[in-house]
Design a protein around this motif. Sequence first.
Motif, PDB file in Angstrom:
ATOM      1  N   ALA A 273       0.815  -1.219   0.000  1.00 35.28           N
ATOM      2  CA  ALA A 273       0.000   0.000   0.000  1.00 35.28           C
ATOM      3  C   ALA A 273       0.845   1.263   0.000  1.00 35.28           C
ATOM      4  O   ALA A 273       0.308   2.367  -0.195  1.00 35.28           O
ATOM      5  CB  ALA A 273      -0.940  -0.003   1.193  1.00 35.28           C
ATOM      6  N   GLY A 274       2.152   1.108   0.216  1.00 31.92           N
ATOM      7  CA  GLY A 274       3.036   2.270   0.190  1.00 31.92           C
ATOM      8  C   GLY A 274       3.285   2.849   1.571  1.00 31.92           C
ATOM      9  O   GLY A 274       2.440   2.744   2.472  1.00 31.92           O
ATOM     10  N   THR A 275       4.461   3.421   1.740  1.00 27.15           N
ATOM     11  CA  THR A 275       4.841   4.109   2.971  1.00 27.15           C
ATOM     12  C   THR A 275       5.028   5.583   2.661  1.00 27.15           C
ATOM     13  O   THR A 275       5.869   5.941   1.835  1.00 27.15           O
ATOM     14  CB  THR A 275       6.160   3.548   3.541  1.00 27.15           C
TER      15      THR A 275
ATOM     16  N   ARG B 124      -5.791   1.319 -10.389  1.00 32.86           N
ATOM     17  CA  ARG B 124      -6.592   2.480 -10.035  1.00 32.86           C
ATOM     18  C   ARG B 124      -6.049   2.996  -8.716  1.00 32.86           C
ATOM     19  O   ARG B 124      -5.683   2.215  -7.822  1.00 32.86           O
ATOM     20  CB  ARG B 124      -8.071   2.082  -9.882  1.00 32.86           C
ATOM     21  N   GLN B 125      -5.994   4.324  -8.592  1.00 26.96           N
ATOM     22  CA  GLN B 125      -5.473   4.911  -7.363  1.00 26.96           C
ATOM     23  C   GLN B 125      -6.336   6.098  -6.954  1.00 26.96           C
ATOM     24  O   GLN B 125      -6.466   7.064  -7.706  1.00 26.96           O
ATOM     25  CB  GLN B 125      -4.008   5.357  -7.549  1.00 26.96           C
TER      26      GLN B 125
ATOM     27  N   LEU C 217      -1.984   1.508  -4.768  1.00 26.22           N
ATOM     28  CA  LEU C 217      -2.402   1.039  -6.084  1.00 26.22           C
ATOM     29  C   LEU C 217      -3.410  -0.095  -5.941  1.00 26.22           C
ATOM     30  O   LEU C 217      -3.165  -1.061  -5.231  1.00 26.22           O
ATOM     31  CB  LEU C 217      -1.198   0.543  -6.887  1.00 26.22           C
ATOM     32  N   GLU C 218      -4.526   0.029  -6.638  1.00 29.15           N
ATOM     33  CA  GLU C 218      -5.524  -1.031  -6.658  1.00 29.15           C
ATOM     34  C   GLU C 218      -5.417  -1.747  -8.005  1.00 29.15           C
ATOM     35  O   GLU C 218      -5.676  -1.159  -9.058  1.00 29.15           O
ATOM     36  CB  GLU C 218      -6.929  -0.450  -6.487  1.00 29.15           C
TER      37      GLU C 218
ATOM     38  N   LEU D 272     -10.909  -6.470 -11.486  1.00 30.53           N
ATOM     39  CA  LEU D 272     -11.966  -5.611 -12.042  1.00 30.53           C
ATOM     40  C   LEU D 272     -13.108  -5.523 -11.034  1.00 30.53           C
ATOM     41  O   LEU D 272     -13.658  -6.545 -10.629  1.00 30.53           O
ATOM     42  CB  LEU D 272     -12.462  -6.160 -13.370  1.00 30.53           C
ATOM     43  N   PRO D 273     -13.498  -4.294 -10.629  1.00 28.74           N
ATOM     44  CA  PRO D 273     -14.432  -4.127  -9.502  1.00 28.74           C
ATOM     45  C   PRO D 273     -15.845  -4.641  -9.782  1.00 28.74           C
ATOM     46  O   PRO D 273     -16.533  -5.038  -8.850  1.00 28.74           O
ATOM     47  CB  PRO D 273     -14.462  -2.612  -9.281  1.00 28.74           C
ATOM     48  N   SER D 274     -16.278  -4.581 -11.039  1.00 26.89           N
ATOM     49  CA  SER D 274     -17.633  -5.023 -11.369  1.00 26.89           C
ATOM     50  C   SER D 274     -17.695  -5.319 -12.859  1.00 26.89           C
ATOM     51  O   SER D 274     -16.730  -5.082 -13.583  1.00 26.89           O
ATOM     52  CB  SER D 274     -18.649  -3.928 -11.011  1.00 26.89           C
TER      53      SER D 274
END
Lengths: 109, 118
Positions: free
Chosen positions: A101-103, B36-37, B43-44, B60-62
């Motif tokens: 998730a990063g720092t 996606r962020q 980062l997602e 992929l969310p949906s």
Amino acid sequence: GQNIDQPTEMTATEGAIVQINCTYQTSGFNGLFWYQQHAGEAPTFLSYNVLDGLEEKGRFSSFLSRSKGYSYLLLKELQMKDSASYLCAVRDSNYQLIWGAGTKLIIKP
Amino acid sequence: GAGVSQSPSNKVTEKGKDVELRCDPISGHTALYWYRQSLGQGLEFLIYFQGNSAPDKSGLPSDRFSAERTGGSVSTLTIQRTQQEDSAVYLCASSLNWRGGRMNTEAFFGQGTRLTVV
């Protein structure tokens, strides 16, 4: 499941040294990456480790222990411009990049 | 091109409209990733392509989200019937295939598309 853990936020003083840790549990291992991301910008590559040991690149060094599932990024002689988020990522056996998730590193004068 | 190129850089759209985001990877890079962020977040992962195939679509969310890659190069991410929660920066990255050893095959990121759904 696959997991990358790193601290959410760290604070350090200009001119000092800071170590950002990353632990991982992934399906296989094909290299570990550190990226820097300034606010509002895309991540940029910092370092790559695939074998155990220390990789040094100027003020930045990165260490890897595959047996412990552990890495750290060491930043020396901190400058205000080093204030950014630092992302740890592992490439797994499917060649997929798994990201922490990063720092968020905050540098104080 | 010299780097990963994404277009548009900014997109404002009305809720319910469809949008298409484009990514031009570095020439010769077979691996392509979409992320996606949201502001201040990590980062997602959305989807990963190896050549034209997508071995991992798990992010992929949906079913409103889809992506394709043609000719092993350009990729498009399509979001149908956009919702306000889709607002984020969409990042694309590409890399070479890892062939083992110490050779570095880092991912290179584009500058992203900032999507705002109003």
